[in-house]
Design an enzyme around this catalytic site. Structure first.
Site, PDB file in Angstrom:
ATOM      1  N   ASP A 487       0.791  -1.171   0.050  1.00 28.12           N
ATOM      2  CA  ASP A 487      -0.242  -0.014   0.122  1.00 28.12           C
ATOM      3  C   ASP A 487       0.947   1.238   0.040  1.00 28.12           C
ATOM      4  OD1 ASP A 487       0.654  -0.480   2.016  1.00 28.12           O
ATOM      5  OD2 ASP A 487      -1.058  -0.401   3.256  1.00 28.12           O
ATOM      6  N   GLU A 488       1.609   1.511  -0.703  1.00 21.50           N
ATOM      7  CA  GLU A 488       2.497   2.671  -1.060  1.00 21.50           C
ATOM      8  C   GLU A 488       2.971   2.791  -2.634  1.00 21.50           C
ATOM      9  OE1 GLU A 488       6.246   3.940   1.948  1.00 21.50           O
ATOM     10  OE2 GLU A 488       5.389   2.153   1.977  1.00 21.50           O
ATOM     11  N   GLU A 752      14.330  -4.551  -0.529  1.00 26.35           N
ATOM     12  CA  GLU A 752      13.992  -3.887   0.388  1.00 26.35           C
ATOM     13  C   GLU A 752      15.235  -3.753   1.479  1.00 26.35           C
ATOM     14  OE1 GLU A 752      10.128  -2.543   2.356  1.00 26.35           O
ATOM     15  OE2 GLU A 752      11.399  -0.089   2.412  1.00 26.35           O
TER      16      GLU A 752
HETATM   17  C1  BGC Z   1       9.423   3.756   1.145  1.00 26.97           C
HETATM   18  C2  BGC Z   1      11.613   3.646   1.105  1.00 26.97           C
HETATM   19  C3  BGC Z   1      11.389   5.411   1.373  1.00 26.97           C
HETATM   20  C4  BGC Z   1      11.607   5.729   2.670  1.00 26.97           C
HETATM   21  C5  BGC Z   1      11.587   6.581   3.530  1.00 26.97           C
HETATM   22  C6  BGC Z   1       9.080   4.198   2.896  1.00 26.97           C
HETATM   23  O1  BGC Z   1       8.156   3.430   2.552  1.00 26.97           O
HETATM   24  O2  BGC Z   1       9.085   1.709   0.899  1.00 26.97           O
HETATM   25  O3  BGC Z   1      11.926   3.574  -0.413  1.00 26.97           O
HETATM   26  O4  BGC Z   1      12.508   5.713   0.229  1.00 26.97           O
HETATM   27  O5  BGC Z   1       9.439   5.532   2.809  1.00 26.97           O
HETATM   28  O6  BGC Z   1      12.437   6.001   4.557  1.00 26.97           O
END
Ligand code: BGC
Length: 889
Positions: A487-488, A752
C-alpha cells in the site's frame, strides 16, 4: 558519408500532441566517415511552408537542438529534416521525421463530464462508461482524439481500443496539472457512417484508495466525482474541419444488470472485481442494437465545485491546467509464462512465474458456466508450507475477483485499471484443472527501450544485474516508485535520486524523468522544501528530508550528464536554490543544517547523526548547484553557491574532525558522505579513507553497514581512493549484508532489505519488507562506469550526453571477463574485456561523431593503435570506430 537516423523531437520519435513551444531535435549518425562538420535543419508546416531553415551551419552538435523558427501553431503537423556534411564535406541524405502540436495551451471545446449513473461516493465503486455517436460528414483526411481524465480512462472507437495504453492520463498532482493524450484515429474512423466513441473510466490515482490512504482517510481531491474530458478533431479531405467535444450529448452507460460484462470496482491497491456476462463490449459497437442492452443517461457537466483541502487554494476543474504528455506511456511490454502450477490440498492453485514482476494476469476460460467465482490473490513469495505470502502487502488486498453471470464458450479476461507486484498467484474457484495455457502474466511498465546491457564471468553478479533491470521495470509505472506491491507505490524521492544514474544507463529515460522532475517541482512547498515523494498532494505531506528532497538537485543534474539537457536546470535552478536556502534558514542561518527524517535509512546498526547527513548533502548539492550556475552562465550564482558549499564544508570539518584529523562519527556512511560531497579537508582525506577501509575490512569483516544513502556511494568512493580490490571484494561478498546475499537466497528483483527473506530465518520485519525495492540496485552504475569503464564527460554542454566519452575499465582480479553496451543519446558505446592466461584483451566501440579518452587498465601504456592519438598532455584520444587492444599480462 554519414547518415542521420533515430530522429527525435523532445526525446520522442514523431510525437503527436506535443506542446513544447521550443522543441528540441536530436539524431544519431552512422556511416563510413567520422565527424559532422556542418548541419542543416529544415522544418515545414502542413501546408509546406518553411517555418525554420537553419541553412548550413558549422557545428558538430546532433542533440538538444532547439527550434528557433516562427512560432508553432496548435494542431499542426510539422515535417522536419536534417542533413549533414562530414569531414570530407560529403553531404548526407536528408533524415526525415515529424511532430505534431496539440493545444499549445489553448482552450478546450470539450467540457469536463462526470457520469450520471453509478455515482456513489464510495471509494470502491463500479467503473463508469460513456458513449458518443456521431457521423463524419465526408471523406476523412486525418482524425485525432485528445482525451484526459481525473481518474483513469481508456478510449475506444467502434469497439476497438484507440491505443493499448494503461493508466492514462498518468499521475500528476491533480491540483496543479493533468496530462492529456493524443491519438491518431484516422484509420479507425468510418466516413459517413455512424461511429461510436466510448470511454471506460475508473478512480485510479485521483480518487482510489491510494488517494485516501495517504490523506488520513479522506478523499485527496475534495471532488464530487472522477471526470473525463475529450475532443475529437476531424480534418476532411476537402480541407474542412470539425471538432466534437465532450458535452451533454455524451451518454452515461449503465451496464449493470443489463447482461453486460462490467468492472464492479478497480483499484490500485485493492485489485479488480469483474463480472462476466453475455454481452462483453457490444455496447461499444457502432450498430444500433446496443441500445437494447444498456441504459443511457446524459452525462453531467461539471465545471465548478471542486475545492482544495486545507493546504490548497480553491480550484475549479476549469482552471486546472491540462498539459501534454511529456513522459512515456505505460504499456504491456512482455508476457511471462508460468514455470509451475501446483494444486494445494484446499483445492486452490499456486502459479509460479519464476520472476517477481509488475502487471496483471490474463486468464482464459473455455465453456465457462454461470456461477463460476474465481479469486486470484497476488504475492511475491510463498510461505514455508507452500501457501501464498501476502503479509508484506499491508492493507493492499491485491486481489482479482471474477464472477460469471452467464454461460460462455470463451472468456478472456485481464484486469484493466490496477496493477500488481507478484511472482505467484493463488487461484481459487477455478473450474477444473488449471494449466499453463489458461494463465499468463502480462508485464506492464512505462514503455522505455532498454539502452544498457551488462554481463560478466560471475553468475551471481549477472543475476544481480537482472534483478536491477527487473527492479527498474517494476518501479517505472508512470512515476519512479519505491515498490509496486504494497500500500505505497509512491514516487519516493530518495529512492529515485539514488537509482536515477543506473536507470538512465539501463533504459532511455529522459522523457520519463523530465515529467517526474516537473511533478517534483510542482509539489515544492512555498518555503522551498521538496517533498518526500512526488506527486504529493496529501494532507500528510511531510517537509523535505536530506537525501530525499535532494532529488530536486540530483535528477536534473543526471539529465544533464546523460542527455546534455540544460532546460531542466534552467527551469528549476531557482527552485533548487530555494531548497538549499530553506535548509540554512531552518538552521537559523547556520551551515550546519539538519533536516533528515529518515537518516541513512535501513543501515545495519550504524547510526549516522542527521546533522552529518544533512550538512554533507547540503554541501554536495551546493557544489552541483554551482556547476549548474556555471553551465547556465550565471556567474554570480556560481560563486555564491561555491561560497555556501565552502561554508558548510568548513563548519562540518570543524565539528566532525578531531585534532588528529579523524572523523569523529565512526560509520561508513559518514565517511562516504564526507568524502563524496567534498567535506573532508585535504590533509584528512587519507585518514578518512583508512578508517572506511578498516571499518569495512576489520570491524565489519568485509561487509558494508550502510543504508539507502551510504550504499550507493560505497564502491565509487573506494574506487576513487585507490581501493578497487576492496570494492570488488564487497561486490562479490555473498554473506549478509551484501548485494549478492539476496541473490543466494533466490531473489529475482532487488529487495528492500538485505535479509527481506532468508533460508535460515524466513521473512524479515513485515512492516517494511518489500521484495521489489530498487534503491540498492544503484550499484549497477559501477558495472557500466568502473567494471567496463563507460563514463560521460559532463564538463560542459558540448561534452555532456556522451558527446565526449571516457573509457576506463578497471578489471577486478576475480572476474575473467565483462562487457557492457550503452546506447547513449550520442550513439552506441561498447566496452568488453577478457583475461586469458597470458593476455588481457579489451574491445571497445566509440560512436560516430564522438571522441573518447581511453585509459588503459592496470596503469599500462596503450599500444600504438590506428585511430588513437596521444595528445600533448599525454591523454589518449580515440576517434569513432571499433578497437581491439591486446596487452600481455
Ligand atoms: C519507502 C522507502 C522510502 C522510505 C522513506 C518507505 O516507506 O518504501 O523506499 O524511501 O519510506 O524512508
Amino acid at each position: 558519408m554519414l547518415t542521420p537516423y533515430n530522429l527525435t523531437v523532445e526525446y520522442k520519435t514523431n510525437p503527436i500532441g506535443m506542446d513544447e513551444v521550443r522543441p528540441r531535435f536530436a539524431y544519431n549518425l552512422d556511416g563510413d566517415t567520422c565527424f559532422q562538420t556542418e548541419r542543416r535543419i529544415k522544418v515545414t508546416d502542413d501546408a509546406g511552408t518553411v517555418v525554420w531553415d537553419t541553412e548550413w551551419e558549422e557545428t558538430s552538435g546532433t542533440i538538444q537542438i532547439e527550434y528557433q523558427g516562427i512560432p508553432l501553431k496548435p494542431f499542426t503537423r510539422y515535417n522536419w529534416q536534417v542533413r549533414v556534411k562530414d569531414e570530407e564535406k560529403k553531404v548526407s541524405k536528408w533524415g526525415k521525421g515529424f511532430f505534431e502540436t496539440g493545444f499549445l495551451g489553448g482552450n478546450w471545446t470539450g467540457t469536463w463530464l462526470c457520469s450520471s449513473v453509478d455515482n456513489s461516493t464510495e471509494v470502491m465503486r463500479p467503473i463508469r462508461c460513456f458513449r458518443k455517436d456521431f457521423t463524419p460528414k465526408g471523406k476523412i483526411k486525418s482524425a485525432r482524439l485528445y482525451a484526459t481524465a481525473l481518474g483513469f480512462y481508456s478510449a475506444f472507437l467502434n469497439g476497438m481500443e484507440v491505443d493499448e495504453v494503461y493508466f492514462t492520463p498518468g499521475w500528476t498532482d491533480y491540483y496543479k496539472r493533468v496530462q492529456y493524450q493524443a491519438y491518431d484515429i484516422t484509420k479507425m474512423l468510418k466516413a459517413e457512417k455512424n461511429n461510436a466513441l466510448c470511454f471506460l473510466f475508473a478512480d485510479g490515482w485521483y480518487r482510489g484508495t491510494i488517494a485516501t490512504h495517504w490523506n488520513m482517510g479522506k478523499p485527496t481531491y475534495d471532488m464530487l466525482d472522477s471526470m473525463i474530458r475529450a475532443e475529437l478533431h476531424i480534418t476532411y479531405q476537402d480541407g474542412s474541419k470539425e471538432v466534437i467535444g465532450s458535452d451533454k450529448t455524451f451518454l452515461s452507460v449503465d451496464m449493470k444488470d443489463r447482461g453486460s460484462s462490467y468492472i464492479r470496482y478497480s483499484d490500485i491497491y485493492m485489485g479488480e472485481n469483474f463480472v462476466s456476462d453475455r454481452l462483453d463490449s457490444n455496447w461499444m459497437r457502432p450498430e444500433e442494437p446496443y441500445k437494447k442492452y444498456v441504459w443511457l443517461d446524459p452525462a453531467s457537466n461539471l465545471t465548478s465545485g471542486w475545492y482544495g483541502g486545507e493546504s490548497h487554494e480553491t480550484h475549479t476543474a476549469d482552471s486546472l491546467p491540462i498539459v501534454w504528455t511529456s513522459g512515456a506511456m505505460v504499456r504491456i511490454v512482455q508476457d511471462v509464462e508460468a514455470v509451475s502450477i501446483t494444486q494445494r490440498k484446499n483445492g486452490s492453485w499456486i502459479v509460479d512465474f519464476g520472476q517477481n514482476l509488475v502487471g496483471h494476469e490474463r486468464i482464459i476460460l473455455r465453456n465457462l458456466e454461470a456461477g463460476t467465482h474465481i479469486t486470484i490473490r497476488h504475492g511475491e513469495m510463498l510461505q514455508a508450507n507452500g501457501a501464498l505470502y501476502t503479509d508484506n502487502l499491508r492493507m493492499a488486498l491485491a486481489t482479482t475477483t471474477f464472477r460469471a453471470q452467464a454461460d460462455k464458450k470463451l472468456e478472456i479476461y485481464e484486469p484493466r485499471f490496477t496493477f500488481y507486484g507478484f511472482r505467484y498467484l493463488e487461484i481459487t474457484g477455478w473450474p477444473g484443472k488449471l494449466t499453463e495455457k489458461d494463465v499468463i502474466a502480462r508485464v506492464i511498465h512505462s514503455d522505455l527501450p532498454q539502452t544498457g546491457t551488462f554481463q560478466c564471468s560471475d553468475k551471481l553478479v549477472n543475476q544481480l544485474y537482472s534483478n536491477i533491470i527487473w527492479g527498474q521495470k517494476c518501479n517505472f509505472v508512470d512515476v519512479p516508485t519505491d515498490c509496486p506491491q504494497r500500500d505505497e507505490r509512491l514516487g519516493w524521492t530518495g529512492d529515485t535520486q539514488v537509482f536515477c544514474n543506473v536507470a538512465t544507463y539501463n533504459m532511455y529515460a529522459p522523457e520519463f524523468y523530465t515529467k517526474w522532475i516537473d511533478d517534483l517541482n510542482s509539489c515544492q512547498h512555498e518555503n522551498g522544501a521538496y517533498p518526500d515523494f512526488a506527486p504529493q498532494p496529501y494532507m500528510t505531506r511531510s517537509e523535505a528530508t536530506s537525501g530525499w528532497g535532494d532529488a530536486g538537485v540530483i535528477c536534473p543534474w543526471i539529465m544533464f550528464e546523460k542527455y546534455a539537457d540544460t532546460r531542466l536546470m534552467e527551469k528549476y535552478f531557482d527552485n533548487i536554490c530555494r531548497w538549499l536556502d530553506y535548509q540554512v534558514k531552518r538552521a537559523g542561518g547556520k551551515f550546519l543544517v539538519e533536516n533528515s527524517s529518515y537518516g541513512d535509512w535501513l543501515n545495519i546498526d550504524a547510526h549516522t547523526p542527521h546533522e552529518v547527513i544533512s550538512t554533507t548533502y547540503y554541501a554536495g548539492m551546493s557544489l552541483i548547484a554551482a556547476k549548474m550556475a556555471q553551465i547556465l552562465g550565471r556567474e554570480q550564482d556560481a560563486l555564491e553557491r561555491l561560497r555556501f558549499y565552502q561554508a558548510a564544508a568548513d563548519a562540518f570539518a570543524e565539528k566532525y574532525f578531531n585534532k588528529k584529523g579523524e572523523l569523529t562519527v565512526r560509520t561508513q556512511t559518514a565517511a562516504l558522505l564526507a568524502l563524496s560531497f567534498g567535506c573532508v579537508p585535504g590533509e584528512y582525506i587519507q585518514k578518512t579513507v583508512d578508517f572506511l577501509v578498516k571499518d569495512i575490512k576489520i570491524t565489519r569483516k568485509l561487509h558494508l553497514s550502510t543504508g539507502f544513502l551510504g550504499t550507493p556511494l560505497l564502491l565509487k568512493v573506494l574506487t576513487q581512493h585507490g581501493h578497487i580490490d576492496l570494492a570488488y571484494d564487497l561486490l562479490l561478498q555473498t554473506t549478509y549484508p551484501s548485494w549478492l546475499y539476496p541473490v543466494t537466497q533466490g531473489a529475482t528483483t532487488m529487495w528492500e532489505r538485505w535479509n527481506t527473506w532468508t533460508k535460515e530465518d524466513g521473512f524479515g520485519d513485515v512492516g517494511m519488507n518489500s521484495f521489489n525495492h530498487y534503491a540498492y540496485g544503484a550499484v549497477g552504475e559501477w558495472f557500466y562506469e568502473t567494471i567496463c569503464g563507460i563514463n560521460c564527460v559532463s564538463e560542459c554542454e558540448c561534452t555532456a550526453g556522451f558527446q565526449a566519452i571516457l573509457l576506463a575499465p578497471q578489471p577486478g582480479k576475480r572476474l575473467t571477463e565483462a562487457s557492457a553496451t550503452y546506447k547513449s543519446i550520442s550513439g552506441e558505446i561498447k566496452s568488453a574485456w577478457k583475461r586469458t592466461k597470458t593476455h588481457f584483451i579489451w574491445e571497445f566501440t566509440v560512436p560516430r561523431n564522438t571522441l573518447a579518452e581511453v585509459v588503459c587498465p592496470f596503469g599500462k601504456t596503450l599500444p600504438a593503435t590506428e585511430g588513437i592519438e596521444e595528445h600533448e598532455d599525454g591523454i589518449m584520444i580515440a576517434q569513432p570506430g571499433s578497437y581491439k587492444i591486446v596487452l600481455p599480462l
